[in-house]
Design a protein around this motif. Structure first.
Motif, PDB file in Angstrom:
ATOM      1  N   TRP A   1       0.453  -1.161   0.256  1.00  0.00           N
ATOM      2  CA  TRP A   1      -0.335   0.166   0.124  1.00  0.00           C
ATOM      3  C   TRP A   1       0.878   1.215  -0.152  1.00  0.00           C
ATOM      4  N   ALA A   2       0.416   2.252  -0.107  1.00  0.00           N
ATOM      5  CA  ALA A   2       1.331   3.902  -0.728  1.00  0.00           C
ATOM      6  C   ALA A   2       0.617   5.025  -0.075  1.00  0.00           C
ATOM      7  N   THR A   3       0.913   5.932   0.432  1.00  0.00           N
ATOM      8  CA  THR A   3       1.046   7.096   1.673  1.00  0.00           C
ATOM      9  C   THR A   3      -0.456   8.032   0.414  1.00  0.00           C
ATOM     10  N   SER A   4      -1.095   8.215   0.610  1.00  0.00           N
ATOM     11  CA  SER A   4      -2.316   9.191   0.196  1.00  0.00           C
ATOM     12  C   SER A   4      -0.814  10.012  -1.065  1.00  0.00           C
TER      13      SER A   4
ATOM     14  N   GLU B   1       2.070  -4.852  14.842  1.00  0.00           N
ATOM     15  CA  GLU B   1       0.446  -5.251  14.383  1.00  0.00           C
ATOM     16  C   GLU B   1       0.564  -6.753  13.291  1.00  0.00           C
ATOM     17  N   ALA B   2       0.829  -7.068  13.109  1.00  0.00           N
ATOM     18  CA  ALA B   2       0.948  -8.448  12.753  1.00  0.00           C
ATOM     19  C   ALA B   2       0.728  -9.533  13.148  1.00  0.00           C
ATOM     20  N   ARG B   3       1.482  -9.313  14.113  1.00  0.00           N
ATOM     21  CA  ARG B   3       1.897 -11.040  15.110  1.00  0.00           C
ATOM     22  C   ARG B   3       1.216 -10.463  15.778  1.00  0.00           C
ATOM     23  N   LYS B   4       0.341  -9.570  16.648  1.00  0.00           N
ATOM     24  CA  LYS B   4      -0.606  -9.277  17.460  1.00  0.00           C
ATOM     25  C   LYS B   4      -1.616 -10.521  17.166  1.00  0.00           C
TER      26      LYS B   4
ATOM     27  N   LEU C   1      -7.991 -15.321  10.659  1.00  0.00           N
ATOM     28  CA  LEU C   1      -8.022 -14.174  10.293  1.00  0.00           C
ATOM     29  C   LEU C   1      -8.052 -13.692   8.575  1.00  0.00           C
ATOM     30  N   SER C   2      -8.608 -12.364   8.600  1.00  0.00           N
ATOM     31  CA  SER C   2      -9.140 -12.420   6.729  1.00  0.00           C
ATOM     32  C   SER C   2      -8.008 -11.368   6.498  1.00  0.00           C
ATOM     33  N   LEU C   3      -7.391 -11.439   5.537  1.00  0.00           N
ATOM     34  CA  LEU C   3      -6.272 -10.635   4.671  1.00  0.00           C
ATOM     35  C   LEU C   3      -6.940  -8.436   4.976  1.00  0.00           C
ATOM     36  N   ALA C   4      -8.410  -8.736   5.241  1.00  0.00           N
ATOM     37  CA  ALA C   4      -9.168  -7.193   5.202  1.00  0.00           C
ATOM     38  C   ALA C   4      -8.678  -6.699   6.394  1.00  0.00           C
ATOM     39  N   LYS C   5      -9.200  -7.492   6.899  1.00  0.00           N
ATOM     40  CA  LYS C   5      -8.914  -7.203   9.150  1.00  0.00           C
ATOM     41  C   LYS C   5      -7.191  -7.261   8.833  1.00  0.00           C
ATOM     42  N   LEU C   6      -6.614  -7.664   8.520  1.00  0.00           N
ATOM     43  CA  LEU C   6      -5.217  -7.694   9.136  1.00  0.00           C
ATOM     44  C   LEU C   6      -4.868  -6.647   8.202  1.00  0.00           C
ATOM     45  N   VAL C   7      -4.993  -6.010   6.501  1.00  0.00           N
ATOM     46  CA  VAL C   7      -4.534  -4.603   6.268  1.00  0.00           C
ATOM     47  C   VAL C   7      -5.121  -3.552   7.534  1.00  0.00           C
TER      48      VAL C   7
ATOM     49  N   GLN D   1      -5.593  -3.238  10.063  1.00  0.00           N
ATOM     50  CA  GLN D   1      -4.986  -2.974  11.620  1.00  0.00           C
ATOM     51  C   GLN D   1      -3.792  -2.480  11.213  1.00  0.00           C
ATOM     52  N   MET D   2      -3.480  -2.775  10.512  1.00  0.00           N
ATOM     53  CA  MET D   2      -1.841  -2.239   9.768  1.00  0.00           C
ATOM     54  C   MET D   2      -1.746  -1.305   9.609  1.00  0.00           C
ATOM     55  N   LYS D   3      -2.350  -0.836   8.709  1.00  0.00           N
ATOM     56  CA  LYS D   3      -3.200   0.572   8.446  1.00  0.00           C
ATOM     57  C   LYS D   3      -3.079   1.256   9.061  1.00  0.00           C
ATOM     58  N   GLY D   4      -4.226   1.240  10.171  1.00  0.00           N
ATOM     59  CA  GLY D   4      -5.130   2.437  11.075  1.00  0.00           C
ATOM     60  C   GLY D   4      -3.830   2.264  12.053  1.00  0.00           C
ATOM     61  N   VAL D   5      -2.753   1.683  12.643  1.00  0.00           N
ATOM     62  CA  VAL D   5      -2.137   1.429  13.919  1.00  0.00           C
ATOM     63  C   VAL D   5      -1.125   2.246  13.166  1.00  0.00           C
TER      64      VAL D   5
END
Length: 135
Positions: A14-17, A38-41, A66-72, A74-78
């Motif tokens: 994923w990229a920066t805005s 976050e991914a490890r958590k 774990l769904s891919l969408a949830k992982l992404v 969480q990683m992007k948000g945090v």
């Protein structure tokens, strides 16, 4: 739940805005550590995290729960919240709304991990995999 055996390996990008070059060395280091943590958590085995000034690559083995969408998400948000703190209130930071995700066969995981870990060199030498850089 009965024993499950899975090999769900994903290469996520994923990229920066606006593809803004906001991932300076200090921001990039903080973001990579945050994404890894976050991914490890969430129960993922992190195989590689890397990127350049405007995007991030992550190679992970996902658990079957774990769904891919949830992982992404969480990683992007945090990592976005962390990047804003590192950059300070005078600088806008955000990720693009989407992402790219590609399944990786287990025998290819080491090769993809090398690609992810060597992002700076690949971009400097223009040795990129175009399909993985367009997200």
């Amino acid at each position: 739940m009965a024993h499950c055996e899975t090999q769900i390996i994903a290469h996520i990008v994923w990229a920066t805005s606006g593809r803004q070059p906001l991932l300076t060395p200090s921001v990039a280091e903080a973001v990579e550590l945050c994404v890894h943590s976050e991914a490890r958590k969430l129960g993922c085995q992190v195989l590689a995290v890397g990127g350049t000034v405007d995007h991030v690559h992550v190679l992970v083995k996902l658990p079957p729960t774990l769904s891919l969408a949830k992982l992404v998400n969480q990683m992007k948000g945090v990592s976005s919240a962390l990047a804003r703190r590192v950059l300070g209130k005078d600088c806008f930071f955000g990720w693009q709304s989407g992402y790219g995700a590609f399944t990786v066969c287990p025998p290819c995981a080491a090769r993809v991990a090398r690609y992810v870990n060597q992002q700076a060199a690949h971009h400097q030498e223009e040795r990129i995999w175009p399909a993985l850089e367009q997200s």
